[in-house]
Design a protein around this motif. Sequence first.
Motif, PDB file in Angstrom:
ATOM      1  N   LEU A   3       0.831  -1.209   0.000  1.00 52.81           N
ATOM      2  CA  LEU A   3       0.000   0.000   0.000  1.00 52.81           C
ATOM      3  C   LEU A   3       0.861   1.254   0.000  1.00 52.81           C
ATOM      4  O   LEU A   3       0.570   2.215  -0.725  1.00 52.81           O
ATOM      5  CB  LEU A   3      -0.925  -0.007   1.223  1.00 52.81           C
ATOM      6  CG  LEU A   3      -1.796   1.243   1.409  1.00 52.81           C
ATOM      7  CD1 LEU A   3      -2.764   1.394   0.247  1.00 52.81           C
ATOM      8  CD2 LEU A   3      -2.556   1.176   2.727  1.00 52.81           C
ATOM      9  N   LEU A   4       1.930   1.260   0.786  1.00 53.69           N
ATOM     10  CA  LEU A   4       2.815   2.427   0.836  1.00 53.69           C
ATOM     11  C   LEU A   4       3.491   2.667  -0.507  1.00 53.69           C
ATOM     12  O   LEU A   4       3.674   3.816  -0.924  1.00 53.69           O
ATOM     13  CB  LEU A   4       3.866   2.227   1.935  1.00 53.69           C
ATOM     14  CG  LEU A   4       3.353   2.176   3.378  1.00 53.69           C
ATOM     15  CD1 LEU A   4       4.494   1.910   4.339  1.00 53.69           C
ATOM     16  CD2 LEU A   4       2.622   3.457   3.748  1.00 53.69           C
ATOM     17  N   ALA A  12       2.238   1.729  -3.476  1.00 52.39           N
ATOM     18  CA  ALA A  12       1.205   2.165  -4.423  1.00 52.39           C
ATOM     19  C   ALA A  12       0.852   3.627  -4.231  1.00 52.39           C
ATOM     20  O   ALA A  12       0.612   4.358  -5.200  1.00 52.39           O
ATOM     21  CB  ALA A  12      -0.035   1.290  -4.271  1.00 52.39           C
ATOM     22  N   THR A  13       0.832   4.086  -2.978  1.00 53.90           N
ATOM     23  CA  THR A  13       0.443   5.470  -2.685  1.00 53.90           C
ATOM     24  C   THR A  13       1.644   6.409  -2.590  1.00 53.90           C
ATOM     25  O   THR A  13       1.465   7.613  -2.355  1.00 53.90           O
ATOM     26  CB  THR A  13      -0.340   5.530  -1.360  1.00 53.90           C
ATOM     27  OG1 THR A  13       0.472   4.987  -0.306  1.00 53.90           O
ATOM     28  CG2 THR A  13      -1.628   4.734  -1.458  1.00 53.90           C
ATOM     29  N   GLU A  14       2.859   5.864  -2.750  1.00 54.98           N
ATOM     30  CA  GLU A  14       4.093   6.658  -2.652  1.00 54.98           C
ATOM     31  C   GLU A  14       4.134   7.409  -1.325  1.00 54.98           C
ATOM     32  O   GLU A  14       4.489   8.587  -1.258  1.00 54.98           O
ATOM     33  CB  GLU A  14       4.226   7.619  -3.829  1.00 54.98           C
ATOM     34  CG  GLU A  14       4.313   6.910  -5.175  1.00 54.98           C
ATOM     35  CD  GLU A  14       4.474   7.878  -6.326  1.00 54.98           C
ATOM     36  OE1 GLU A  14       4.322   9.100  -6.098  1.00 54.98           O
ATOM     37  OE2 GLU A  14       4.768   7.430  -7.433  1.00 54.98           O
ATOM     38  N   ASN A  15       3.811   6.724  -0.260  1.00 49.56           N
ATOM     39  CA  ASN A  15       3.757   7.313   1.069  1.00 49.56           C
ATOM     40  C   ASN A  15       5.164   7.580   1.603  1.00 49.56           C
ATOM     41  O   ASN A  15       6.100   6.823   1.326  1.00 49.56           O
ATOM     42  CB  ASN A  15       3.005   6.371   2.017  1.00 49.56           C
ATOM     43  CG  ASN A  15       2.574   7.050   3.295  1.00 49.56           C
ATOM     44  OD1 ASN A  15       3.388   7.438   4.113  1.00 49.56           O
ATOM     45  ND2 ASN A  15       1.269   7.188   3.467  1.00 49.56           N
ATOM     46  N   LYS A  23      -7.682  -1.338   0.893  1.00 53.60           N
ATOM     47  CA  LYS A  23      -7.267   0.019   0.563  1.00 53.60           C
ATOM     48  C   LYS A  23      -6.354   0.020  -0.656  1.00 53.60           C
ATOM     49  O   LYS A  23      -6.472   0.884  -1.538  1.00 53.60           O
ATOM     50  CB  LYS A  23      -6.548   0.652   1.757  1.00 53.60           C
ATOM     51  CG  LYS A  23      -7.458   1.018   2.919  1.00 53.60           C
ATOM     52  CD  LYS A  23      -6.792   2.018   3.854  1.00 53.60           C
ATOM     53  CE  LYS A  23      -6.628   3.355   3.178  1.00 53.60           C
ATOM     54  NZ  LYS A  23      -6.164   4.406   4.124  1.00 53.60           N
ATOM     55  N   CYS A  24      -5.449  -0.950  -0.710  1.00 53.07           N
ATOM     56  CA  CYS A  24      -4.539  -1.045  -1.847  1.00 53.07           C
ATOM     57  C   CYS A  24      -5.299  -1.335  -3.134  1.00 53.07           C
ATOM     58  O   CYS A  24      -5.021  -0.749  -4.182  1.00 53.07           O
ATOM     59  CB  CYS A  24      -3.501  -2.129  -1.582  1.00 53.07           C
ATOM     60  SG  CYS A  24      -2.197  -2.237  -2.818  1.00 53.07           S
ATOM     61  N   TYR A  76      -7.213   1.762  -4.318  1.00 52.34           N
ATOM     62  CA  TYR A  76      -6.300   2.792  -4.811  1.00 52.34           C
ATOM     63  C   TYR A  76      -5.761   2.433  -6.190  1.00 52.34           C
ATOM     64  O   TYR A  76      -5.695   3.285  -7.082  1.00 52.34           O
ATOM     65  CB  TYR A  76      -5.138   2.993  -3.835  1.00 52.34           C
ATOM     66  CG  TYR A  76      -4.208   4.096  -4.278  1.00 52.34           C
ATOM     67  CD1 TYR A  76      -4.486   5.427  -3.990  1.00 52.34           C
ATOM     68  CD2 TYR A  76      -3.053   3.806  -5.015  1.00 52.34           C
ATOM     69  CE1 TYR A  76      -3.646   6.438  -4.417  1.00 52.34           C
ATOM     70  CE2 TYR A  76      -2.214   4.817  -5.445  1.00 52.34           C
ATOM     71  CZ  TYR A  76      -2.512   6.123  -5.138  1.00 52.34           C
ATOM     72  OH  TYR A  76      -1.680   7.131  -5.574  1.00 52.34           O
ATOM     73  N   LYS A 119      -8.522   2.875  -8.756  1.00 50.14           N
ATOM     74  CA  LYS A 119      -8.785   4.300  -8.967  1.00 50.14           C
ATOM     75  C   LYS A 119      -7.643   4.946  -9.734  1.00 50.14           C
ATOM     76  O   LYS A 119      -7.851   5.723 -10.668  1.00 50.14           O
ATOM     77  CB  LYS A 119      -8.980   4.992  -7.618  1.00 50.14           C
ATOM     78  CG  LYS A 119      -9.240   6.486  -7.727  1.00 50.14           C
ATOM     79  CD  LYS A 119      -9.392   7.104  -6.340  1.00 50.14           C
ATOM     80  CE  LYS A 119      -9.591   8.614  -6.434  1.00 50.14           C
ATOM     81  NZ  LYS A 119      -9.725   9.238  -5.085  1.00 50.14           N
ATOM     82  N   PHE A 120      -6.432   4.607  -9.360  1.00 49.01           N
ATOM     83  CA  PHE A 120      -5.253   5.178 -10.006  1.00 49.01           C
ATOM     84  C   PHE A 120      -5.167   4.757 -11.461  1.00 49.01           C
ATOM     85  O   PHE A 120      -4.864   5.565 -12.336  1.00 49.01           O
ATOM     86  CB  PHE A 120      -4.006   4.715  -9.255  1.00 49.01           C
ATOM     87  CG  PHE A 120      -2.743   5.380  -9.714  1.00 49.01           C
ATOM     88  CD1 PHE A 120      -2.481   6.686  -9.371  1.00 49.01           C
ATOM     89  CD2 PHE A 120      -1.815   4.682 -10.470  1.00 49.01           C
ATOM     90  CE1 PHE A 120      -1.313   7.314  -9.791  1.00 49.01           C
ATOM     91  CE2 PHE A 120      -0.649   5.284 -10.891  1.00 49.01           C
ATOM     92  CZ  PHE A 120      -0.396   6.609 -10.542  1.00 49.01           C
TER      93      PHE A 120
END
Length: 229
Positions: free
Chosen positions: A10-11, A13-16, A117-118, A121, A124-125
């Motif tokens: 998840l991090l 994918a979201t570039e956290n 969540k992943c 995202y 959506k992305f």
Amino acid sequence: MFVIIFAYRLLVATENSLLKKFQGAKILLWFGYPMFYLLVFGAVAWFPYSPSPEMDEFISFSLIERLNMTLDEVVYTGPLYYSPANDSIRYDTLIVSLLQLFLVVSSLILVLFFGIKCYFYIMKFAYIQDSISIKMKNLQKQLFFALVFQALVPLVLMHIPVTILYSFSLLNIVFSSFSVATTIALFPALDPFPTIFIVKTYRLAIFDFFQHFFKCLRKKLCEFSAGND
């Protein structure tokens, strides 16, 4: 460990910014999470599940009758929910089992949380960003689904069978542990297969390898047959 993998996915994918915590010695903090669960799981199980006179009396008959072994020849651990002496509930064992169940369920809930969540995202992305190549979108989806199926393998082969085994013990129903031991033994062998067959690059590489292998094998057999003729 699967919680860490899903959280990391998840991090990524979201570039956290938390991805920096996976660099250098900071990664030890992430590995501290499964180690904490390991220590708690083992500590709470050690005393209630360790051998005792009640457990010795309970399993000695089964050992002699089914395995032709004595207590001196084995080391065992396991929950005994009912005292054979007065047929009462052993609440220490029951509480420990409930705590272990909480540890397992909490891990599964976190896996679902990060996984869902992943998934949303990535979907959506991939829908919004038209500039991303179709190949990259497909790769992201393949990696995610490979991770999902890789998480299902221990769930099906380990968590569910062991939960059934413990539940039968709690209900005072005899249940053979052989099938559970078999499914747990299959886990390391089957665990890589979701990634191998879902990710297209890996799948094609495996197919190409076997095609080349059987092609060489047929060639060798033909040469051997021609030489005999």
